[in-house]
Design a protein around this motif. Structure first.
Motif, short mmCIF file in Angstrom:
data_model
loop_
_atom_site.label_atom_id
_atom_site.label_comp_id
_atom_site.label_asym_id
_atom_site.label_seq_id
_atom_site.Cartn_x
_atom_site.Cartn_y
_atom_site.Cartn_z
N GLU A 13 2.83 0.83 -14.26
CA GLU A 13 3.56 -0.20 -13.52
C GLU A 13 3.24 -1.56 -14.12
OE1 GLU A 13 3.56 -2.02 -9.04
OE2 GLU A 13 3.19 0.10 -9.28
N THR A 14 4.31 -2.32 -14.36
CA THR A 14 4.11 -3.66 -14.90
C THR A 14 4.27 -4.69 -13.80
OG1 THR A 14 6.43 -3.87 -15.50
CG2 THR A 14 4.96 -2.95 -17.17
N ALA A 15 3.95 -5.93 -14.09
CA ALA A 15 4.01 -7.00 -13.09
C ALA A 15 5.44 -7.29 -12.67
CB ALA A 15 3.35 -8.25 -13.63
N GLY A 16 6.42 -7.02 -13.51
CA GLY A 16 7.81 -7.32 -13.19
C GLY A 16 8.48 -6.31 -12.27
N GLN A 17 7.91 -5.13 -12.11
CA GLN A 17 8.52 -4.10 -11.28
C GLN A 17 8.02 -4.21 -9.84
OE1 GLN A 17 7.48 -0.46 -13.21
NE2 GLN A 17 9.21 -0.55 -14.63
N PRO A 18 8.90 -3.96 -8.86
CA PRO A 18 8.46 -4.04 -7.46
C PRO A 18 7.48 -2.92 -7.13
CG PRO A 18 10.74 -3.29 -7.60
CD PRO A 18 10.31 -3.65 -8.98
N GLY A 19 6.61 -3.20 -6.19
CA GLY A 19 5.61 -2.23 -5.80
C GLY A 19 6.16 -1.20 -4.82
N GLY A 20 5.30 -0.30 -4.37
CA GLY A 20 5.69 0.77 -3.46
C GLY A 20 6.09 0.25 -2.09
N LEU A 26 12.95 -1.26 1.79
CA LEU A 26 14.34 -0.92 1.48
C LEU A 26 14.78 0.31 2.26
CD1 LEU A 26 16.64 -1.89 -0.33
CD2 LEU A 26 15.86 -0.27 -2.05
N LEU A 27 13.93 1.32 2.33
CA LEU A 27 14.25 2.53 3.08
C LEU A 27 14.39 2.23 4.58
CD1 LEU A 27 14.67 5.60 2.87
CD2 LEU A 27 12.22 5.86 3.25
N GLY A 28 13.50 1.39 5.11
CA GLY A 28 13.59 0.99 6.52
C GLY A 28 14.87 0.21 6.81
#
Length: 109
Positions: A13-20, A26-28
């Protein structure tokens, strides 16, 4: 084959990608959207139809889901008897009632 496996393991995972946590938000949000657009209106329609069928009484003029017009001559717990013509009585489930018509509608048709 080993070349592809090494590349897959090497990805991080890089700093530019959103976390878990963003995926959960988004699912909520998707669930809330589905609730307000699909589930809530359907429950409201079910409740209105249940109130309609529980309020049926003798003498009401109704339309069934099949389009049959008739006057209620008998009401049971689950069934109603409609008089659709002179000496023609048909028995329907209460759930088959689509709408209650104003008095005198059948004679005007």
């Amino acid at each position: 084959m080993g070349f592809f496996i090494q590349d897959a393991v090497a990805q991080t995972e890089t700093a530019g990608q959103p976390g878990g946590w963003f995926q959960f938000v988004l699912l909520g949000g998707l669930f809330l959207f589905m609730y307000f657009v699909i589930i809530r209106p359907q429950r409201k329609r079910q409740k209105e139809h249940q109130e309609l069928t529980s309020g049926l009484s003798k003498g009401d003029e109704v339309v069934t889901t099949s389009g049959m017009l008739g006057k209620i001559v008998e009401v049971d717990d689950n069934y109603i008897t409609l008089e659709v013509s002179d000496n023609v009585k048909l028995k329907f489930q209460k759930l088959a009632v689509h709408a209650v018509l104003p008095k005198g509608t059948i004679k005007s048709i």
